[in-house]
Design a protein around this motif. Structure first.
Motif, PDB file in Angstrom:
ATOM      1  N   ARG A  24      -6.488   4.650  13.157  1.00 27.28           N
ATOM      2  CA  ARG A  24      -6.034   6.027  12.962  1.00 27.28           C
ATOM      3  C   ARG A  24      -6.615   6.894  14.073  1.00 27.28           C
ATOM      4  O   ARG A  24      -7.813   6.827  14.371  1.00 27.28           O
ATOM      5  CB  ARG A  24      -6.481   6.548  11.593  1.00 27.28           C
ATOM      6  CG  ARG A  24      -6.095   7.983  11.303  1.00 27.28           C
ATOM      7  CD  ARG A  24      -4.615   8.068  10.963  1.00 27.28           C
ATOM      8  NE  ARG A  24      -4.346   9.339  10.298  1.00 27.28           N
ATOM      9  CZ  ARG A  24      -3.734  10.364  10.897  1.00 27.28           C
ATOM     10  NH1 ARG A  24      -3.328  10.250  12.149  1.00 27.28           N
ATOM     11  NH2 ARG A  24      -3.523  11.476  10.240  1.00 27.28           N
ATOM     12  N   HIS A  57      -8.346   5.593   5.662  1.00 26.16           N
ATOM     13  CA  HIS A  57      -7.032   5.690   6.299  1.00 26.16           C
ATOM     14  C   HIS A  57      -6.089   4.531   5.999  1.00 26.16           C
ATOM     15  O   HIS A  57      -4.949   4.532   6.474  1.00 26.16           O
ATOM     16  CB  HIS A  57      -7.211   5.838   7.811  1.00 26.16           C
ATOM     17  CG  HIS A  57      -7.864   7.119   8.194  1.00 26.16           C
ATOM     18  ND1 HIS A  57      -9.088   7.157   8.811  1.00 26.16           N
ATOM     19  CD2 HIS A  57      -7.476   8.399   7.994  1.00 26.16           C
ATOM     20  CE1 HIS A  57      -9.419   8.430   9.004  1.00 26.16           C
ATOM     21  NE2 HIS A  57      -8.467   9.196   8.506  1.00 26.16           N
ATOM     22  N   GLN A  59      -4.357   3.712   3.336  1.00 22.93           N
ATOM     23  CA  GLN A  59      -3.117   4.134   2.685  1.00 22.93           C
ATOM     24  C   GLN A  59      -2.216   4.900   3.642  1.00 22.93           C
ATOM     25  O   GLN A  59      -1.005   4.712   3.652  1.00 22.93           O
ATOM     26  CB  GLN A  59      -3.421   4.985   1.447  1.00 22.93           C
ATOM     27  CG  GLN A  59      -2.192   5.229   0.572  1.00 22.93           C
ATOM     28  CD  GLN A  59      -1.648   3.949  -0.026  1.00 22.93           C
ATOM     29  OE1 GLN A  59      -2.385   3.180  -0.629  1.00 22.93           O
ATOM     30  NE2 GLN A  59      -0.360   3.693   0.146  1.00 22.93           N
ATOM     31  N   TRP A  60      -2.806   5.766   4.477  1.00 22.13           N
ATOM     32  CA  TRP A  60      -2.014   6.537   5.434  1.00 22.13           C
ATOM     33  C   TRP A  60      -1.289   5.600   6.396  1.00 22.13           C
ATOM     34  O   TRP A  60      -0.086   5.773   6.664  1.00 22.13           O
ATOM     35  CB  TRP A  60      -2.911   7.509   6.217  1.00 22.13           C
ATOM     36  CG  TRP A  60      -2.129   8.442   7.073  1.00 22.13           C
ATOM     37  CD1 TRP A  60      -1.727   9.696   6.760  1.00 22.13           C
ATOM     38  CD2 TRP A  60      -1.625   8.187   8.395  1.00 22.13           C
ATOM     39  NE1 TRP A  60      -1.013  10.237   7.798  1.00 22.13           N
ATOM     40  CE2 TRP A  60      -0.937   9.338   8.819  1.00 22.13           C
ATOM     41  CE3 TRP A  60      -1.696   7.098   9.268  1.00 22.13           C
ATOM     42  CZ2 TRP A  60      -0.317   9.428  10.059  1.00 22.13           C
ATOM     43  CZ3 TRP A  60      -1.075   7.194  10.512  1.00 22.13           C
ATOM     44  CH2 TRP A  60      -0.405   8.351  10.889  1.00 22.13           C
ATOM     45  N   ASP A  63       1.502   3.733   4.539  1.00 20.37           N
ATOM     46  CA  ASP A  63       2.632   4.628   4.256  1.00 20.37           C
ATOM     47  C   ASP A  63       3.463   4.885   5.509  1.00 20.37           C
ATOM     48  O   ASP A  63       4.696   4.919   5.450  1.00 20.37           O
ATOM     49  CB  ASP A  63       2.142   5.953   3.672  1.00 20.37           C
ATOM     50  CG  ASP A  63       1.597   5.808   2.262  1.00 20.37           C
ATOM     51  OD1 ASP A  63       1.836   4.762   1.617  1.00 20.37           O
ATOM     52  OD2 ASP A  63       0.919   6.751   1.807  1.00 20.37           O
TER      53      ASP A  63
END
Length: 82
Positions: A24, A57, A59-60, A63
């Motif tokens: 990320r 991060h 899940q981000w 997604d």
């Protein structure tokens, strides 16, 4: 971490960071997860690219990839993997 730069270093035989960090942008936390993906329009179905994610991060990143239908699986980082 510049994931592309790190992969280029690996391909050229240079050592990457001792502790892999989250993919990320702006995150420097140690990676806990390998988020595996591919773009079916340009990659063979068996090919897997990897982003590294910290707990915050994961899940981000998943997604982001799911929204584009690129996400394939998420695996915990193996002890000692880099």
């Amino acid at each position: 971490m510049d994931l592309l730069g790190a992969l280029e270093k690996q391909a050229s035989g240079q050592q990457g960071p001792e502790t892999p960090t989250c993919s990320r942008k702006g995150c420097t936390a140690p990676a806990q997860w390998r988020i595996l993906w591919n773009n079916p329009k340009i990659h063979d179905p068996q090919r897997r690219k990897a982003w590294l994610g910290c707990d915050e991060h994961r899940q981000w990143l998943e997604d982001f990839l799911r929204a584009r239908l690129f996400w394939r699986s998420t695996e915990p980082m193996a002890a000692g993997s880099s």
